[in-house]
Write an enzyme that holds these catalytic residues in place. Structure first.
Site, short mmCIF file in Angstrom:
data_model
loop_
_atom_site.label_atom_id
_atom_site.label_comp_id
_atom_site.label_asym_id
_atom_site.label_seq_id
_atom_site.Cartn_x
_atom_site.Cartn_y
_atom_site.Cartn_z
N ASP A 48 3.36 0.85 13.46
CA ASP A 48 4.24 1.25 12.36
C ASP A 48 3.59 2.29 11.47
OD1 ASP A 48 2.71 -1.27 11.77
OD2 ASP A 48 3.34 -0.78 9.73
N ASN A 49 2.34 2.66 11.75
CA ASN A 49 1.65 3.70 10.98
C ASN A 49 1.42 4.96 11.80
OD1 ASN A 49 1.51 2.01 8.77
ND2 ASN A 49 -0.55 1.30 9.20
N LYS A 56 7.00 6.28 -3.01
CA LYS A 56 6.22 5.13 -2.54
C LYS A 56 5.74 4.34 -3.75
CE LYS A 56 2.42 3.81 0.50
NZ LYS A 56 1.36 4.30 1.44
N ASP A 88 0.61 7.28 6.12
CA ASP A 88 0.19 5.99 5.57
C ASP A 88 -1.33 5.90 5.39
OD1 ASP A 88 2.76 5.17 5.32
OD2 ASP A 88 2.78 3.90 7.09
N GLY A 105 9.03 -1.33 2.85
CA GLY A 105 8.96 -2.39 1.86
C GLY A 105 8.67 -1.92 0.46
#
EC number: 2.7.7.-
Length: 489
Positions: A250-251, A111, A260, A90
């Site tokens: 997701d991390n 990022k 992350d 995202g």
């Protein structure tokens, strides 16, 4: 000629549905916050790379053109135990890949470079505060010898975004061999997209798991490698008191990298219940829970292998996680305790130490560092620096532990000087304490980036005592106990 020495990432060869092509959103007034010259040299960038025309703009997400065109990948994931069907990059964009002199391939991500199709309702930006945290944390974890993404550069801008308050933005350039997460596997498995899932597994086998690819059952061997890497990663975190803070699926990296860095924290005082993330009100991701959560996350990722592997085989590998974790953990803890050989009682010795320390406010990092000069002779007094860390009231459990530990040291008979040197190679003197980060961030928000560079220099060699960093080896002040970080960035 490209400003950045990049070629198309291998990830771009995956079929439709894995990613979207994107363009970073330019920022105003970009300026350098930090440059990692050591990493630049390691990956083969030319001397003076950061001074080259266009590099600042390119790493700030503000170049007029990017070749190859960046991409953002899609994935899902379990967040605090609840499955979210679509997440994705995202606010991260994959710029491409470069080849290092040692043959390694590095993928480059920006990022905080703006919105992507997977930003949902977010703005795609990262604030200076959180970007400094990730820049320093990833390099500190690397300095400790733990697998992690790396940080090449940090670019700031006066442009404003709103979180709890108005803040300025930053763009982090981070590198890794691969940014694929457990959530990538979940995304295609949960949607029943078996052809794309097959393509992803084949991609992982071909590019990152050659030993598994050569095994009789490659898919099972791939999951086995993921379990092993994750067990070793969790053991490494526990051995240095690192709390990730938000271990959603997701991390977690399929390669076993720390990825992350959000509301993370290193332990000051030992506390198995420590939670660095203000949003984690139930303590799901507490320090002591991390190994169990990693195994739970592996069970979610392992479900993606069911179309291609026998369920019993996958279950057997998953259920072997505790043994693998404990083996890796005890090996690291033996090194921290100056023990060269394995003994059947080592696991209990380690467990009893932390039981004795729980709730006593003893600094985790400095306890082990100062333990290195403990005399193994029966009845010898504790070293003054070690005794100064302990409460003044009697601690019978800890006194008993010191006696057992001394007997264990005498069993091995390693000379004191050798034992001290070995322990100092395994126990850092410097860690990235949250209060040090808060001070560096406060200075940076006032335009002074010097402390970021100083912390980076110190934490690149955390086991080596250096006079110029004596203040960074002190116990955390009392006010630091109240620091708790949010996921907001």
């Amino acid at each position: 000629m490209n400003t950045l020495p990049l070629r198309e990432s291998a990830f771009a060869a995956l079929p439709e549905g894995f990613y979207a092509r994107v363009r970073p959103e330019p920022l105003g007034g970009v300026h350098w916050v930090a440059q990692n010259h050591d990493l630049a040299a390691e990956i083969g960038l030319p001397e003076g790379f950061f001074d080259r025309s266009g590099v600042l703009a390119a790493l700030g997400g503000s170049a007029a053109d990017y070749r190859p065109q960046p991409l953002a990948s899609v994935y899902g994931g379990h967040q605090f135990g609840v499955y979210v069907p679509q997440l994705g990059d995202g606010r991260a964009v994959l710029l491409g890949a470069s080849d290092a002199p040692d043959g390694r391939v590095w993928e480059w991500q920006l990022k905080g470079a703006g919105k992507t199709p997977f930003s949902r309702f977010a703005d795609g930006r990262a604030v200076l505060r959180s970007s400094i945290r990730e820049y320093l944390a990833s390099e500190a974890v690397h300095g400790l010898g733990i697998p992690t993404t790396r940080a090449l550069a940090l670019v700031g801008s006066p442009d404003a975004v709103y979180r709890e308050r108005q803040e300025t933005v930053a763009v982090l350039t981070r590198l890794a061999p691969c940014f694929i997460r457990f959530g990538h596997l979940e995304y295609f498995a949960r949607r029943g997209r078996e052809a794309q899932l097959r393509a992803l597994l084949d991609f992982l086998l071909a590019h990152y798991f050659p030993a598994a690819a050569a095994a009789p059952q490659p898919d099972s061997a791939l999951f086995d490698a993921m379990v092993q890497n994750s067990a070793e990663l969790a053991a490494a975190w526990q051995s240095v008191g690192f709390c990730h803070g938000v271990l959603n699926t997701d991390n977690l990296s399929v390669l076993g990298l720390t990825i992350d860095y959000g509301p993370f924290g290193f332990l000051d005082a030992y506390d198995k219940h420590h939670v660095p993330n203000r949003s984690d009100r139930e303590g799901r991701y507490a320090y002591g829970a991390q190994p169990y959560i990693v195994q739970w996350n592996l069970s979610r990722a392992g479900a993606a292998f069911l179309p291609f592997c026998a369920a019993d085989d996958l279950r057997a590998v998953l259920e072997d996680f505790p043994r693998r974790f404990q083996t890796a953990y005890e090996a690291r803890m033996r090194a921290k305790l100056g023990l060269r050989t394995a003994d059947a009682g080592d696991g209990q010795l380690i467990e009893d130490l932390f039981a004795a320390l729980q709730g006593r406010g003893v600094d985790f990092t400095l306890f082990f560092r100062r333990l290195s000069v403990l005399d193994s002779r029966h009845g010898a007094p504790l070293p003054p620096d070690l005794a100064a860390l302990l409460p003044t009231e009697p601690l019978p459990r800890l006194d008993n532990w010191f006696g057992r530990y001394r007997r264990r040291l005498r069993m091995e008979g390693v000379p004191q000087a050798e034992k001290t040197a070995q322990m100092n190679r395994a126990n850092p003197l410097y860690i990235l304490r949250n209060y040090l980060l808060e001070q560096a961030i406060a200075q940076a928000q006032n335009g002074d980036f010097g402390e970021i560079g100083r912390l980076h220099r110190c934490l690149s060699a955390p086991f080596e005592e250096r006079a110029g960093f004596a203040d960074l080896a002190a116990p955390a002040p009392a006010w630091a106990a109240g620091i708790c970080i949010t996921c907001s960035s």
